[in-house]
Design an enzyme around this catalytic site. Structure first.
Site, mmCIF file in Angstrom:
data_model
loop_
_atom_site.group_PDB
_atom_site.id
_atom_site.type_symbol
_atom_site.label_atom_id
_atom_site.label_comp_id
_atom_site.label_asym_id
_atom_site.label_seq_id
_atom_site.Cartn_x
_atom_site.Cartn_y
_atom_site.Cartn_z
ATOM 1 C CG ASP A 26 -2.058 0.962 1.124
ATOM 2 O OD1 ASP A 26 -2.277 1.505 0.025
ATOM 3 O OD2 ASP A 26 -2.735 1.196 2.142
ATOM 4 C CG ASN A 74 -7.482 -2.778 -6.125
ATOM 5 O OD1 ASN A 74 -6.558 -3.565 -5.950
ATOM 6 N ND2 ASN A 74 -7.737 -1.814 -5.255
HETATM 7 C C1 FPP Z 1 -1.708 0.177 -3.355
HETATM 8 O O1 FPP Z 1 -1.330 1.499 -3.518
HETATM 9 C C2 FPP Z 1 -1.267 -0.628 -4.449
HETATM 10 C C3 FPP Z 1 -2.089 -1.272 -5.340
HETATM 11 C C4 FPP Z 1 -3.551 -1.202 -5.291
HETATM 12 C C5 FPP Z 1 -1.553 -2.049 -6.428
HETATM 13 C C6 FPP Z 1 -0.353 -2.886 -6.132
HETATM 14 C C7 FPP Z 1 0.275 -3.197 -7.402
HETATM 15 C C8 FPP Z 1 1.597 -3.118 -7.682
HETATM 16 C C9 FPP Z 1 2.646 -2.781 -6.708
HETATM 17 C C10 FPP Z 1 2.057 -3.374 -9.066
HETATM 18 C C11 FPP Z 1 1.922 -4.741 -9.610
HETATM 19 C C12 FPP Z 1 2.420 -5.829 -8.731
HETATM 20 C C13 FPP Z 1 3.134 -6.897 -9.140
HETATM 21 C C14 FPP Z 1 3.326 -8.041 -8.222
HETATM 22 C C15 FPP Z 1 3.729 -6.955 -10.462
HETATM 23 P P1 FPP Z 1 -2.459 2.620 -3.624
HETATM 24 O O2 FPP Z 1 -2.615 2.962 -5.045
HETATM 25 O O3 FPP Z 1 -3.692 2.155 -2.940
HETATM 26 O O4 FPP Z 1 -1.752 3.760 -2.824
HETATM 27 P P2 FPP Z 1 -2.452 4.938 -2.017
HETATM 28 O O5 FPP Z 1 -3.239 4.297 -0.906
HETATM 29 O O6 FPP Z 1 -1.288 5.725 -1.511
HETATM 30 O O7 FPP Z 1 -3.301 5.691 -2.997
#
Ligand code: FPP
Length: 246
Positions: A26, A74
């Site tokens: 996150d 998501n």
């Molecule tokens: C959370 O950050 C992250 C996600 C919802 C996506 C996670 C995906 C990746 C790291 C990329 C793909 C993964 C692999 C294994 C190739 P957020 O966007 O919710 O952050 P925020 O809460 O700060 O907005």
């Protein structure tokens, strides 16, 4: 977080090492925002972090590493962000799995990933097959995963077995439920980490994490690396787990 290389080495030793670490990655969006960058830049850097952490898991000798990459919730994000995330995933499966596979990584996926784009599903299935004999570390990617949907699916499968006369409802035990989860052949996580300071499980491994040690770290996911994983593994060694006993 700064950790010496000795700590890194020591974290991989001893009986108190978690066999399975699961991570809620996150903070990509906040990482990007604080740099006045678009959210995709955070996800891109987050993917780099994921690669580094998988390498770290191999170095630490972890048997399983589960990464929560895309939840059933998501889909509520703007279409272009969903498309960017799928693009990063496609690139990861196409180009990065190869190197990880050479290091003994086996890929597994949990979640209803069959509902992703057909070409991505094909790539994932090919990567799962190609790495299926690797034994060093199993990388489990949670994709279109939601724990409540997973448990509802298990209940549905059991109900179908009852309806077909193959199962007596009186025989339904936690083990029977577990056998219907996506994680049927994966041990439960010993350590569950969430980055970015949020303290929620967000529908991740709700059944499987029943006895997991929970660790919430303030580091934003794109800044999380091998040393942070090693530090978490070391901190885990200091926790006393009683599994309901004394
Ligand atoms: C959370 O950050 C992250 C996600 C919802 C996506 C996670 C995906 C990746 C790291 C990329 C793909 C993964 C692999 C294994 C190739 P957020 O966007 O919710 O952050 P925020 O809460 O700060 O907005």
């Amino acid at each position: 977080m700064t950790v010496s290389s000795a700590t890194l080495a020591a974290a991989g030793e001893g009986d108190a090492k978690p066999r399975h670490v699961a991570i809620i990655m996150d903070g990509n969006g906040r990482w990007a925002k604080s740099r006045m960058l678009p959210r995709i830049a955070g996800h891109r850097k987050g993917t780099e972090a994921a690669k580094a952490v998988v390498r770290g898991a191999v170095d630490l000798g972890l048997d399983y590493l589960t990464l929560y990459a895309f939840s059933t919730e998501n889909w509520r994000r703007p279409a272009d962000e969903v498309s960017d995330l799928m693009g990063l995933l496609r690139h990861f499966i196409r180009h990065d799995i190869e190197e990880l596979a050479d290091n003994g990584v086996r890929l597994k996926v949990i979640g209803d990933y069959q509902r992703l784009q057909p070409d991505l599903v094909k790539l994932i299935d090919a990567a799962i097959l190609k790495t299926s004999n690797n034994r060093r570390t199993t990388l489990v990617i949670a994709l279109n995963y939601g724990a409540q949907a997973e448990i509802a699916r298990a209940a549905r499968l059991l109900a179908e077995a009852v309806q077909a006369g193959q199962l007596d409802p009186a025989d339904i035990t936690p083990e029977q439920v577990e056998a219907q989860l996506y994680t049927q052949d994966i041990p439960p996580p010993d350590l569950l980490i969430r980055t970015s300071g949020e303290k929620r499980l967000s529908n991740f491994l709700l059944w499987q994490a029943a006895y997991a040690e929970l660790m919430f770290v303030d580091t934003l996911w794109p800044d999380f690396g091998k040393v942070d994983l090693a530090a978490a593994v070391q901190a885990f060694a200091g926790r006393e787990r009683r599994f309901g006993g004394l």
